[in-house]
Design a protein around this motif. Structure first.
Motif, PDB file in Angstrom:
ATOM      1  N   MET A 148      17.773  17.451 -18.466  1.00  0.00           N
ATOM      2  CA  MET A 148      16.830  18.224 -17.666  1.00  0.00           C
ATOM      3  C   MET A 148      16.318  17.406 -16.502  1.00  0.00           C
ATOM      4  O   MET A 148      16.185  17.907 -15.379  1.00  0.00           O
ATOM      5  N   ASP A 149      16.014  16.138 -16.761  1.00  0.00           N
ATOM      6  CA  ASP A 149      15.543  15.263 -15.687  1.00  0.00           C
ATOM      7  C   ASP A 149      16.595  15.105 -14.601  1.00  0.00           C
ATOM      8  O   ASP A 149      16.278  15.057 -13.414  1.00  0.00           O
ATOM      9  N   ASP A 150      17.884  15.015 -15.028  1.00  0.00           N
ATOM     10  CA  ASP A 150      18.965  14.881 -14.040  1.00  0.00           C
ATOM     11  C   ASP A 150      19.050  16.126 -13.164  1.00  0.00           C
ATOM     12  O   ASP A 150      19.257  16.034 -11.951  1.00  0.00           O
ATOM     13  N   VAL A 151      18.883  17.312 -13.798  1.00  0.00           N
ATOM     14  CA  VAL A 151      18.950  18.555 -13.021  1.00  0.00           C
ATOM     15  C   VAL A 151      17.822  18.601 -12.002  1.00  0.00           C
ATOM     16  O   VAL A 151      18.008  18.946 -10.842  1.00  0.00           O
ATOM     17  N   VAL A 152      16.599  18.254 -12.463  1.00  0.00           N
ATOM     18  CA  VAL A 152      15.450  18.254 -11.559  1.00  0.00           C
ATOM     19  C   VAL A 152      15.645  17.263 -10.433  1.00  0.00           C
ATOM     20  O   VAL A 152      15.346  17.522  -9.278  1.00  0.00           O
ATOM     21  N   ARG A 153      16.211  16.099 -10.784  1.00  0.00           N
ATOM     22  CA  ARG A 153      16.410  15.055  -9.787  1.00  0.00           C
ATOM     23  C   ARG A 153      17.422  15.511  -8.730  1.00  0.00           C
ATOM     24  O   ARG A 153      17.259  15.300  -7.536  1.00  0.00           O
ATOM     25  N   ARG A 154      18.526  16.166  -9.196  1.00  0.00           N
ATOM     26  CA  ARG A 154      19.548  16.629  -8.248  1.00  0.00           C
ATOM     27  C   ARG A 154      19.004  17.737  -7.343  1.00  0.00           C
ATOM     28  O   ARG A 154      19.269  17.763  -6.143  1.00  0.00           O
ATOM     29  N   LYS A 196       6.660  18.013  -7.836  1.00  0.00           N
ATOM     30  CA  LYS A 196       7.602  17.237  -8.639  1.00  0.00           C
ATOM     31  C   LYS A 196       6.921  16.845  -9.943  1.00  0.00           C
ATOM     32  O   LYS A 196       6.390  15.754 -10.094  1.00  0.00           O
ATOM     33  N   LEU A 197       6.899  17.786 -10.872  1.00  0.00           N
ATOM     34  CA  LEU A 197       6.217  17.591 -12.133  1.00  0.00           C
ATOM     35  C   LEU A 197       7.221  17.460 -13.259  1.00  0.00           C
ATOM     36  O   LEU A 197       8.277  18.087 -13.254  1.00  0.00           O
ATOM     37  N   ASN A 198       6.866  16.684 -14.251  1.00  0.00           N
ATOM     38  CA  ASN A 198       7.680  16.560 -15.440  1.00  0.00           C
ATOM     39  C   ASN A 198       7.501  17.816 -16.284  1.00  0.00           C
ATOM     40  O   ASN A 198       6.374  18.168 -16.612  1.00  0.00           O
ATOM     41  N   PRO A 199       8.581  18.523 -16.639  1.00  0.00           N
ATOM     42  CA  PRO A 199       8.420  19.748 -17.438  1.00  0.00           C
ATOM     43  C   PRO A 199       7.670  19.505 -18.744  1.00  0.00           C
ATOM     44  O   PRO A 199       7.023  20.413 -19.266  1.00  0.00           O
ATOM     45  N   GLN A 200       7.745  18.298 -19.276  1.00  0.00           N
ATOM     46  CA  GLN A 200       7.067  17.986 -20.534  1.00  0.00           C
ATOM     47  C   GLN A 200       5.544  18.049 -20.374  1.00  0.00           C
ATOM     48  O   GLN A 200       4.824  18.255 -21.358  1.00  0.00           O
ATOM     49  N   ASP A 201       5.041  17.895 -19.151  1.00  0.00           N
ATOM     50  CA  ASP A 201       3.600  17.931 -18.926  1.00  0.00           C
ATOM     51  C   ASP A 201       2.988  19.261 -19.347  1.00  0.00           C
ATOM     52  O   ASP A 201       1.820  19.322 -19.739  1.00  0.00           O
ATOM     53  N   ASP A 202       3.768  20.346 -19.252  1.00  0.00           N
ATOM     54  CA  ASP A 202       3.238  21.661 -19.619  1.00  0.00           C
ATOM     55  C   ASP A 202       3.038  21.812 -21.122  1.00  0.00           C
ATOM     56  O   ASP A 202       2.450  22.806 -21.564  1.00  0.00           O
ATOM     57  N   TRP A 203       3.518  20.858 -21.903  1.00  0.00           N
ATOM     58  CA  TRP A 203       3.416  20.954 -23.357  1.00  0.00           C
ATOM     59  C   TRP A 203       2.349  20.030 -23.930  1.00  0.00           C
ATOM     60  O   TRP A 203       2.068  20.087 -25.124  1.00  0.00           O
ATOM     61  N   LEU A 204       1.780  19.155 -23.112  1.00  0.00           N
ATOM     62  CA  LEU A 204       0.870  18.131 -23.623  1.00  0.00           C
ATOM     63  C   LEU A 204      -0.578  18.479 -23.286  1.00  0.00           C
ATOM     64  O   LEU A 204      -0.862  19.091 -22.249  1.00  0.00           O
TER      65      LEU A 204
END
Length: 499
Positions: free
Chosen positions: A4-10, A64-72
């Motif tokens: 997922m991080d690679d997709v966001v980065r690309r 540019k947010l980490n998708p994991q942030d929405d879960w914490l």
């Protein structure tokens, strides 16, 4: 998670490469657009598109947010504002640590006590500003946790090594101390309300700890940091309330008999001075929550989160100064060297003014302390909750189930309760805790600013931050040494599993 991080980065790199090309170059590749460019409508349309491109490019800096942030729990909701930030800062910035400030004056004296308190206040306010500015990087990444910012500045391994233990120790140790103070004050409040002729069987100290911990765990089921803004507001009001009551009563009732302001003997004074500085540093702990609080505020192209956060901090610290300085100066004037080492101003109020002050005032003060302790527990426990849940979400790549969230928060509450029984003398270690947490407050923000912002070498900004950071680290070592020496020399009542 890595995929997922690679997709966001690309996708981010593609967006950046596209935005770096001018719209005119993109449109010239289309035959239809080439013919359209010769019409009268071409100029206003192109101008509107270019404005839109600039706006989207500006917004891209903040998305540019980490998708994991929405879960914490810290970044699950971003509905905060300057008012919520002020509530959180007040709830975490004023508390039991303010009640022991006069103990530092018993060693430092009037002049040096006031000077050190003013310098520490200005210093930590400056490092607060640094952290708020570092929250949003130039690349658009938001550092919504102190540990993440330390890892971004110093590297993953070194950042964890430097910051993880002080952050968790400060959060967990504060929660344990809040159980000790809150549970003990509950017992005092019950005795005041019930009276000497009460027929009810009083609970033991451990049982009052259970009552307080149960209430704290129940309140901890609020889902995220943004949702406890109301709790922080109540905590802020109660903190200001009991601070005002305590110092006003102490000053109005006048100095106690046989009060003395003489410093301690010269042999042990140097180590006591370092311990006193640790007490002052502990009074300004809470920097491990600043980035987390700012993480609840939205940030967009129109207004950065740092603006709302700084407004909230400025309001909160004006109120904090109006509470801490009268407590320290007024408390030392009223009690001098006779102020109790365990409990500080609260213990002095019960010891010296129990019979000449209204029972209602004493009871109200105790009740406010209990409510504030419950409120402060929530905000200091939040980084621990966030860290526990992040381990699950990073492994399973999905949000933490509700039942597991309840279990984790209950587990932490029970663990803090166990430590409070095992180490009931923890509130007496304010100087030691302050020394361990001092780099978080006074040193690390300066070094992180140098590493991330890269000011010109030997410039005033570079020299200031290097000096403050180096002095902060040296002070931390000296304060810890002084606190340990003071414990060994003066002694504290160490009684494991016997509150």
């Amino acid at each position: 998670m890595e995929e997922m991080d690679d997709v966001v980065r690309r996708s981010n790199s593609q967006a950046i490469s596209t935005s770096s090309m001018s719209l005119k170059e993109l449109f010239q590749k289309s035959p239809f657009v080439t013919s359209f460019m010769s019409t009268p409508l071409a100029s206003p349309v192109m101008k509107a598109l270019e404005n839109m491109q600039g706006y989207l490019g500006e917004v891209g800096r903040f998305t540019k947010l980490n998708p994991q942030d929405d879960w914490l729990p810290i970044t699950e909701s971003r509905k905060g504002n300057a008012y919520y930030a002020a509530f959180h800062m007040l709830s975490s910035g004023i508390g039991f640590q303010a009640l022991v400030l006069p103990l530092a004056f018993t060693t430092l004296g009037w002049i040096w006590g006031v000077i050190c308190l003013c310098v520490a206040f200005a210093w930590q306010l400056y490092t607060l500003w640094l952290l708020i500015q570092l929250h949003e990087s130039d690349s658009g990444v938001r550092h919504s946790r102190y540990l993440k910012l330390a890892m971004a500045a110093f590297g993953e391994k070194q950042g964890k090594l430097l910051a993880l233990f002080p952050i968790m120790y400060l959060s967990g140790g504060t929660c344990v101390t809040l159980i000790i103070i809150g549970g003990g004050t509950m017992k005092i409040f019950f005795q005041l309300v019930c009276g000497e002729s009460c027929s009810l069987n009083p609970l033991s100290t451990i049982e009052w700890y259970v009552v307080f911990t149960g209430a704290a765990i129940l309140l901890a089921q609020l889902p995220n940091l943004d949702s406890i803004a109301g709790v922080s507001l109540i905590g802020a009001i109660t903190a200001v309330g009991y601070c005002a009551i305590i110092w006003v009563v102490s000053v109005v009732q006048g100095r106690v008999s046989q009060v003395s302001y003489e410093p301690q003997s010269e042999v042990n004074r140097i180590f006591s001075v370092w311990n006193a500085l640790g007490i002052i540093a502990f009074a300004f702990r809470g920097h491990n929550l600043v980035l987390e609080i700012q993480g609840t505020i939205r940030s967009d192209a129109k207004q950065s989160s740092r603006l709302a956060m700084w407004r909230g901090v400025m309001f909160a610290y004006v109120v904090i100064a109006l509470c801490l300085f009268p407590l320290a100066i007024g408390g030392y004037w009223a009690y001098g060297n006779l102020i109790p080492s365990n409990g500080g101003m609260l213990s002095a109020l019960h010891k010296y003014h129990k019979h000449d002050t209204s029972k209602f005032i004493i009871g109200l003060t105790s009740l406010l302390v209990v409510i504030n302790s419950l409120s402060s527990f929530q905000i200091y426990a939040m980084p621990v909750f966030d860290n526990l849940e992040s381990r699950y979400t990073s492994t399973k790549n999905r949000p933490c189930p509700r039942w597991l969230r309840i279990a984790l928060r209950g587990f932490f509450g029970c663990l803090a309760f166990f430590i409070s029984i095992a180490l009931p003398f923890l509130p007496s270690l304010a100087g030691l805790i302050g020394g361990i947490a001092l780099p978080i407050t006074l040193a690390y923000p300066c070094f992180m600013w140098i590493v991330i912002k890269k000011p010109s070498k030997y410039s005033s900004n570079w020299c200031l931050n290097w000096t403050l950071g180096a002095v902060g680290m040296i002070l931390s070592v000296l304060v810890v040494t002084g606190a340990i020496w003071d414990i060994v020399e003066m002694g504290i009542k160490i009684h494991f599993f016997h509150p």
